[in-house]
Enzyme design. Sequence first.
Site, PDB file in Angstrom:
ATOM      1  N   ASP A 186     -10.168  -1.355   4.199  1.00  0.00           N
ATOM      2  CA  ASP A 186      -9.611  -1.032   5.506  1.00  0.00           C
ATOM      3  C   ASP A 186     -10.360  -1.765   6.594  1.00  0.00           C
ATOM      4  O   ASP A 186      -9.760  -2.351   7.489  1.00  0.00           O
ATOM      5  CB  ASP A 186      -9.706   0.473   5.770  1.00  0.00           C
ATOM      6  N   ASP A 222       0.824  -1.192   0.000  1.00  0.00           N
ATOM      7  CA  ASP A 222       0.000   0.000   0.000  1.00  0.00           C
ATOM      8  C   ASP A 222       0.863   1.249   0.000  1.00  0.00           C
ATOM      9  O   ASP A 222       0.647   2.188  -0.776  1.00  0.00           O
ATOM     10  CB  ASP A 222      -0.878  -0.016   1.248  1.00  0.00           C
TER      11      ASP A 222
END
Lengths: 291, 455
Positions: free
Chosen positions: B373, B247
Amino acid sequence: MTLAVFFGCAFIAFGPAFALFVFTVAKDPLRVIILIAGAFFWLLSLLLSSLVWFIAIKASNSQDLTLQRGLLIFGVFFSVLLQEVFRFAYYRLLRKATEGLAAISDDDGSAISVRQMAYGKLCLCSAENSLVLLGFMLHSGSLDGRFDQMSLCVSCAVAGLGFGIMSGAFSMINILSDSLGPGTVGIFGDSQYYFIITALMTLALTLLHTFWGVLFFEGCEKSRWWVIAAVVSLHLLVAGLSLLNPLYEGSLPPVYGITLLMGVWAFFSSGGSLHSLNALCTRRKAEGESS
Amino acid sequence: VFDLSQHFLSVPPCLRSNDGTEVNRHTETTPSRNEVELNGQPPTARPPQVLTDSEEDEDEELTLKYGAKHVIMLFVPVTLCMVVVVATIKSVSFYTQKDGQQLIYTPFREDTETVGQRALNSMLNAFIMIGVILVMTLVLVVLYKYRCYKVIQAWLFFSNLLLLFFFSLIYLGEVFKTYNVAMDYFTLAVIIWNFGVVGMICIHWKGPLRLQQAYLIMISALMALVFIKYLPEWTAWLILAAISVYDLLAVLCPKGPLRILVETAQERNETIFPALIYSSTVVWLFNMADSAETGNNSSHPVPQQENQVAMAPTAQPEDDGGFTPAWVNQQQHQLGPMQSSEDSRREIQELPSARPPPVEDDEERGVKLGLGDFIFYSMLVGKASATASGDWNTTIACFVAILIGLCLTLLLLAIFKKALPALPISITFGLVFYFATDNLVRPFMDQLAVHQFYI
């Protein structure tokens, strides 16, 4: 028996903390964040102190029981000291964030012009910037935007509550989950009051942490170092008293006495007085009569 | 064994600030490139970037109003998702049983003879998984670049269908087994049918906000549970670590796929991947007042299909219902920092939300967070509660760590105001606290509890 014990101990240990949370913290997002950050700081202190203890354990002879007990006692006191260090560190963080904002805020307090922030009232170090921005970011969502002593005092109380809740959770929740299952307490000759004493001690410690938060703030703000010394030594005293367990008569009543004392001291040092208590009661009565 | 290939379209999370946010709402200008660069630079010797960009105080205060309230708006759903996952793990034993089945993306087994072999297998598994994620991201970027919106939408729709019907059927079945509830197929069919159809409607079209949020939380929890069940031990931890690193790279490197995605969407003035996002506010009410100003294109919002579990497009329905893409774009211009995290559209945006009194400069903003998330946070906490011998202490520690990481991430976003990855800080804290609490704190607290010492 198990469900009753579970609920009873859970409510004893966490009831007041939960009430404090619902009535004073939950309304303001800023306070919730301060609470969680307080819990985080306590967790950090616990982590470091258990690291030290773990190293000591590994380096020593695991067969020697008195040595192990001695190391555990050392671990307890070291952990208490570390908690107070982290309490101080958290206080500094809160103060810095609040101060930076107070320095740049307008007189009415609530409208922070960004331009003011931009032009020169900040130190150019980016760490300071981020702290100020943290403070601003946190405050901008809060109900009262006043950056003054009062808000710092409340923040320290909330931080103390965060410490207390986390400490209580770590002491209590494993025991609570054990109490749900089948079993007989003290079947091998230990005390049968294990659960309830644990719950009562957890409650006392949660409240104590909250009061110590307020007193610590007082001491640091007014540079009364004896107050800070008193807080630290009382924390050590409480931990030391718990070493007397399972002689519960020796540990529980003194701890509650200290809790009461701390409560009164914190009340008076944060600005309360008999007069305000009186006013509160009469106002309640007046409201009760008029409604 | 079901084929989960539709679900593994993962693009790792990234947190993005909308570079076009400094534009004054009254002038419809596209964000200029130099503003973008300005925003993109970290604060150096001057006060934070957020302060010096826009001309008007009004805009400045708008960008800074994003604060504690929005952090809490994210805390609550993340906490709820974690609570659902932990409650399920603790009560339904199905999700902690290892049946020997694994996902097709993690072909190597971990029940090997030597520790070295196991480590090697788990690293290979993680590598393959991240590779799959990377490939899916690239496919998504390509599809988006060539405007194959229909393909993405269909993909998303089908994945959501599978999730809402099939996975929830399995979940319900296991819950019934755990509590020994007798249930006939007819009733079950009616329940699942209603649950699924209402979910599809809420997520892909319109529905009450709370219901939509609840569905998003439920499907994130379901996906996290699937990961907890089907990923072997070491592989799961390695994947968590690897995806944070991925990420970070994908969002911050100039050639990162996520960054390309973000910039492409900005060039086209489109909402980036409006699907697969958890939204905390209803945005359409505000739209009515403002839509007159925009009046532009009818470009179709691209449902973002990233992640692993193709979550249904959420806050922005494709047809109108108030959220025209034009309106959404316009809102983006007005907004403060917008964070989008990849991984099924993890975006944290701010949208002005409706308030009964007319909004001048005191709009209440909503916050958006991508579902990926939710999934990874819940997966971490779920694994902590499933496998840690320290039991509840470890779970609580990971929970607090993740929340603090989220708070710090939002703070960094306010400072840097550019695309930032959403996972790394929280996952790092979570992992550190998991291993530290499980190995160091647990023996200490156990000893203290035995002797009833208090610290």
